[in-house]
Design an enzyme around this catalytic site. Structure first.
Site, PDB file in Angstrom:
ATOM      1  N   GLY A   1     -11.149  -5.470   2.513  1.00 56.89           N
ATOM      2  CA  GLY A   1     -10.900  -6.831   2.065  1.00 56.89           C
ATOM      3  C   GLY A   1     -10.192  -7.693   3.081  1.00 56.89           C
TER       4      GLY A   1
ATOM      5  N   LYS B   1     -18.772   1.723   6.722  1.00 56.91           N
ATOM      6  CA  LYS B   1     -18.323   0.332   6.782  1.00 56.91           C
ATOM      7  C   LYS B   1     -18.412  -0.232   8.193  1.00 56.91           C
ATOM      8  CE  LYS B   1     -15.317   0.053   2.740  1.00 56.91           C
ATOM      9  NZ  LYS B   1     -13.945  -0.197   2.238  1.00 56.91           N
TER      10      LYS B   1
ATOM     11  N   LEU C   1      -8.296   6.430  11.993  1.00 56.03           N
ATOM     12  CA  LEU C   1      -7.625   6.345  13.285  1.00 56.03           C
ATOM     13  C   LEU C   1      -6.193   6.859  13.156  1.00 56.03           C
ATOM     14  CD1 LEU C   1      -8.447   5.412  16.091  1.00 56.03           C
ATOM     15  CD2 LEU C   1      -7.536   3.153  15.562  1.00 56.03           C
TER      16      LEU C   1
ATOM     17  N   ALA D   1       1.478   5.120   4.736  1.00 61.42           N
ATOM     18  CA  ALA D   1       1.450   6.134   5.792  1.00 61.42           C
ATOM     19  C   ALA D   1       0.728   5.615   7.032  1.00 61.42           C
ATOM     20  CB  ALA D   1       0.780   7.413   5.278  1.00 61.42           C
ATOM     21  N   THR D   2      -0.420   4.996   6.830  1.00 63.23           N
ATOM     22  CA  THR D   2      -1.173   4.453   7.960  1.00 63.23           C
ATOM     23  C   THR D   2      -0.453   3.272   8.574  1.00 63.23           C
ATOM     24  OG1 THR D   2      -3.232   5.147   6.894  1.00 63.23           O
ATOM     25  CG2 THR D   2      -3.414   3.546   8.684  1.00 63.23           C
TER      26      THR D   2
ATOM     27  N   CYS E   1      10.338  -4.650  13.571  1.00 60.84           N
ATOM     28  CA  CYS E   1       9.069  -3.961  13.371  1.00 60.84           C
ATOM     29  C   CYS E   1       8.827  -3.776  11.870  1.00 60.84           C
ATOM     30  CB  CYS E   1       9.051  -2.616  14.102  1.00 60.84           C
ATOM     31  SG  CYS E   1      10.030  -1.303  13.318  1.00 60.84           S
TER      32      CYS E   1
ATOM     33  N   CYS F   1      -5.827  -1.215  -4.924  1.00 61.49           N
ATOM     34  CA  CYS F   1      -6.777  -2.094  -5.616  1.00 61.49           C
ATOM     35  C   CYS F   1      -7.542  -1.335  -6.695  1.00 61.49           C
ATOM     36  CB  CYS F   1      -7.766  -2.696  -4.618  1.00 61.49           C
ATOM     37  SG  CYS F   1      -7.023  -3.777  -3.392  1.00 61.49           S
TER      38      CYS F   1
ATOM     39  N   CYS G   1      17.331   0.630  13.190  1.00 58.78           N
ATOM     40  CA  CYS G   1      15.987   1.067  12.791  1.00 58.78           C
ATOM     41  C   CYS G   1      15.628   2.365  13.497  1.00 58.78           C
ATOM     42  CB  CYS G   1      14.960  -0.016  13.123  1.00 58.78           C
ATOM     43  SG  CYS G   1      13.246   0.482  12.792  1.00 58.78           S
TER      44      CYS G   1
END
Length: 260
Positions: A38, A83, A107, A130-131, A170, A186, A243
């Site tokens: 999306g 996709k 990836l 996580a990604t 970040c 979603c 951080c």
């Protein structure tokens, strides 16, 4: 830039903030878009249309009928196909001059590191923490500007983490990894179709500004959209000196520079 390109991108070139030099920067640019759903659909389509020279698009998924309500890069005749294959066909029709590098895989790891290292700007168009955190860590390590977007139900958010700048925060500063943050999808919560279009288009605009070097990006700000009332809020963001991702990386970089 040849005559065809001068004509194709003439409406950009007419803008003094872009001009020939800015358009050439786009033609020379390399953008990495992680996610062809999306958010990735409008983002990739506008990057290709605007003339970004090399567009790397990574997604491991296939086109499903439920995607078509909002993922405008895909069509009914592409259901069941990867996709990235669907995206490649759409983007080639849109602008055959853009070099497309599809990656039909999730990836991660060394492959993610390598692609981030080669990119001039990275767009996070994924849907899980996580990604997102993996992409953020790679961008911090390689000091690459990251354009992050998210959308669920009627709500959207977008920000830029320009990790080329020492004072830029970040993604981990905003959403620390490991904290109890509810992850919604979603498939469970639903999403109002135009919301992903709005957020993905803003991601494309911010990425183009980063490549051109014009205007003020969303670096240091989080833009929030309430689609039900169609109201926007802008929240100031700061870098967290403690951080665990960008604080540690930058301290190490500073020490390394001092020892040279």
């Amino acid at each position: 830039m040849n005559d065809d390109q001068l004509l194709r991108y003439s409406r950009h070139i007419l803008l003094p903030e872009i001009d020939v030099e800015g358009q050439q920067a786009l033609l020379d640019g390399r953008a990495l878009v992680v996610g062809a759903g999306g958010l990735g659909s409008p983002a990739a389509m506008y990057l290709a249309a605007a003339g970004v020279g090399t567009l790397v698009l990574a997604d491991h998924d296939t086109v499903d009928l439920t995607n078509l309500q909002r993922q405008i890069m895909h069509s009914a005749d592409m259901v069941g196909l990867p996709k990235v294959a669907s995206a490649r066909a759409t983007l080639h029709r849109l602008n055959p001059q853009t070099r497309l590098e599809p990656i039909q895989a999730r990836l991660e790891g060394e492959a993610l590191e390598a692609e981030v290292g080669r990119a001039d700007v990275v767009l996070d168009c994924t849907d899980n923490f996580a990604t997102r955190h993996a992409i953020n860590r790679a961008c911090v390590k390689h000091r690459k500007p990251l354009v992050s977007g998210a959308a669920i139900r009627f709500d959207g958010q977008v920000s830029v983490f320009d990790l080329r700048k020492p004072d830029s925060g970040c993604y981990h500063c905003l959403f620390p990894e490991g904290e109890d943050i509810e992850e919604v999808r979603c498939a469970v919560m639903g999403v109002f179709a135009p919301i992903v279009g709005i957020v993905g288009t803003i991601q494309a605009a911010e990425a183009l500004k980063v490549l051109i070097g014009c205007g003020r990006t969303l670096d240091g700000r989080l833009l929030l959209l309430d689609g039900l009332s169609m109201e926007w809020r802008s929240v100031a963001l700061g870098r967290d000196p403690g951080c665990a991702v960008c604080g540690t990386a930058r301290c190490a970089g500073a020490v390394e520079s001092a020892l040279r």
